[in-house]
Structure formats: structure tokens, C-alpha cells
Design an enzyme around this catalytic site. Structure first.
Site, mmCIF file in Angstrom:
data_model
loop_
_atom_site.group_PDB
_atom_site.id
_atom_site.type_symbol
_atom_site.label_atom_id
_atom_site.label_comp_id
_atom_site.label_asym_id
_atom_site.label_seq_id
_atom_site.Cartn_x
_atom_site.Cartn_y
_atom_site.Cartn_z
ATOM 1 N N ALA A 10 15.533 -7.776 44.386
ATOM 2 C CA ALA A 10 15.332 -6.427 44.917
ATOM 3 C C ALA A 10 14.258 -5.685 44.126
ATOM 4 C CB ALA A 10 16.644 -5.653 44.874
ATOM 5 N N ARG A 65 13.761 -18.319 36.968
ATOM 6 C CA ARG A 65 14.492 -19.577 36.815
ATOM 7 C C ARG A 65 14.342 -20.431 38.059
ATOM 8 N NH1 ARG A 65 19.554 -19.500 39.492
ATOM 9 N NH2 ARG A 65 20.253 -17.416 40.022
ATOM 10 N N ARG A 86 7.722 -12.280 39.019
ATOM 11 C CA ARG A 86 7.554 -13.483 38.196
ATOM 12 C C ARG A 86 8.776 -14.376 38.348
ATOM 13 N NH1 ARG A 86 5.595 -9.832 33.510
ATOM 14 N NH2 ARG A 86 3.382 -9.785 33.992
ATOM 15 N N THR A 112 2.658 -10.168 44.256
ATOM 16 C CA THR A 112 1.203 -10.097 44.323
ATOM 17 C C THR A 112 0.545 -11.461 44.184
ATOM 18 O OG1 THR A 112 1.050 -9.713 41.948
ATOM 19 C CG2 THR A 112 1.161 -7.762 43.367
ATOM 20 N N LYS A 113 1.303 -12.451 43.715
ATOM 21 C CA LYS A 113 0.779 -13.801 43.511
ATOM 22 C C LYS A 113 1.733 -14.815 44.142
ATOM 23 C CE LYS A 113 -1.861 -13.108 39.273
ATOM 24 N NZ LYS A 113 -2.300 -11.840 39.344
ATOM 25 N N HIS A 131 -6.649 -1.819 52.468
ATOM 26 C CA HIS A 131 -7.815 -1.001 52.827
ATOM 27 C C HIS A 131 -8.939 -1.224 51.817
ATOM 28 C CE1 HIS A 131 -5.478 1.438 55.675
ATOM 29 N NE2 HIS A 131 -4.498 1.297 54.798
#
Length: 184
Positions: free
Chosen positions: A148, A171, A168, A153-154, A106
Site C-alpha cells: 500500500a 523479499r 523497492r 517508478t522502476k 506531461h
């Protein structure tokens, strides 16, 4: 469970008509389709979605979702898939319960307006763990495990295990050795 699965497989010719209701369910076992058929196609929970969806999951803008073989976003419990800006999913996606795929956010100063963004793109042989969320514009490569409770976000490259908030890479991952569902 194994007895039931074997019994359904022996009688699969009787239930083969149910696949007509799921044109995008290539590679999904008949037992899952039968389990979800009545709530979805009779009681109409996500009734217009062309792949099996659990009755507690929610699929929005399903026409903006492209799915590969053996992929059915929302097939597990409590999933939320919002595809306002589009979602492209490769073959053999596995999603744990409570996973969210959210392709549009939004506007901060007007919650009735959604922001334009690139689609979410998910490669082949991806497993997204329970209660994880993938946000708009993210690309997840092939052969990836998302742990989990992760917040993606990237972009995530191929052949890795990634976890956390924000998600992130922790491995590298060996090649996928299961069935190649892209060839069905």
C-alpha cells in the site's frame, strides 16, 4: 454477504445476460458485475469500458488497455487508470482502492503535451495495494505484491514483495497457489 453470494449463484441463470455487456470480464464473479452494472451501463459512468468499473473510478483511453482473465482495472473505488501510452495486464490482477496506473506524463515545459513512453506491463497474479501509483514504462513481473502507498517508478521482477516510495523489493515471494485464471 455469503448468503447473498449463494443466492445470486443459485439464480445466476436469470442474470447471465448481463455478461453480454462485459466481453472482457472473464473470471469475474457475477455478484461484482451486477453491483457495477447500473452505474456503469445505465448511468454511463465509464460506460464504454468492456469490463466492470466502479462508478468512482476513472478509466482514460480504455482502448489502449489489454486485460487478461479475472482482471478489471478500476473495479475498486477511486481508481485512476490513464492508458495514453498503453497498458498490458495479465490474468488475475487485484487492485486496492485508490490505485493509479499512469502511462503518460506531461512535458515539463508544456503541460498540454504528453511524453511518449513504453506501455505499463503487469504480469499474472499481481496484487497492487491501496493508494499505490504505477508510472509510465514500468514492467511488473508475475506473482508480485506491491504494498500500500507505494510509488512504482522502476521495473519490479517476478516473485517478489515490493513496497515504498520509491518502490523497492523487500523479499522474495512463494509461488501463487490460487486458481490459474490464464486457462479460462
Amino acid at each position: 454477504m455469503e448468503k447473498l453470494k449463494n443466492r445470486v449463484e443459485r439464480l445466476s441463470f436469470i442474470f447471465s445476460w448481463v455478461r453480454l455487456f462485459y466481453p472482457k470480464a472473464k473470471g469475474i464473479p457475477l455478484l461484482f458485475i451486477l453491483y457495477l452494472f447500473v452505474p456503469q451501463k445505465i448511468f454511463r459512468f465509464n460506460g464504454s469500458v468492456p469490463w466492470p468499473v466502479h462508478f468512482t473510478s476513472r478509466i482514460l483511453f480504455h482502448k489502449n488497455i489489454k486485460v487478461g482473465n479475472n482482471s478489471a482495472p478500476g473495479m475498486t473505488a477511486n481508481g485512476y487508470v490513464q492508458a495514453r501510452n498503453g497498458i498490458q495486464i495479465g490474468s488475475n490482477l487485484r487492485m486496492g482502492p485508490g490505485v493509479g496506473l499512469i502511462s503518460a506524463n506531461h512535458k515539463e515545459d508544456d503541460y498540454d503535451i504528453h511524453l511518449k513512453a513504453p506501455p505499463i506491463i503487469i504480469g499474472d497474479n499481481v496484487w497492487i495495494g491501496m493508494n499505490s501509483v504505477v508510472l509510465s514504462g514500468v514492467t511488473i513481473g508475475s506473482n508480485v505484491v506491491i504494498g500500500a502507498n507505494s510509488l512504482v517508478t522502476k521495473n519490479i521482477p517476478s516473485n517478489v514483495v515490493a513496497v515504498g516510495n520509491p518502490c523497492r523489493v523487500i523479499r522474495e515471494k512463494k509461488c501463487y497457489k490460487g486458481i490459474d485464471y490464464t486457462r479460462l
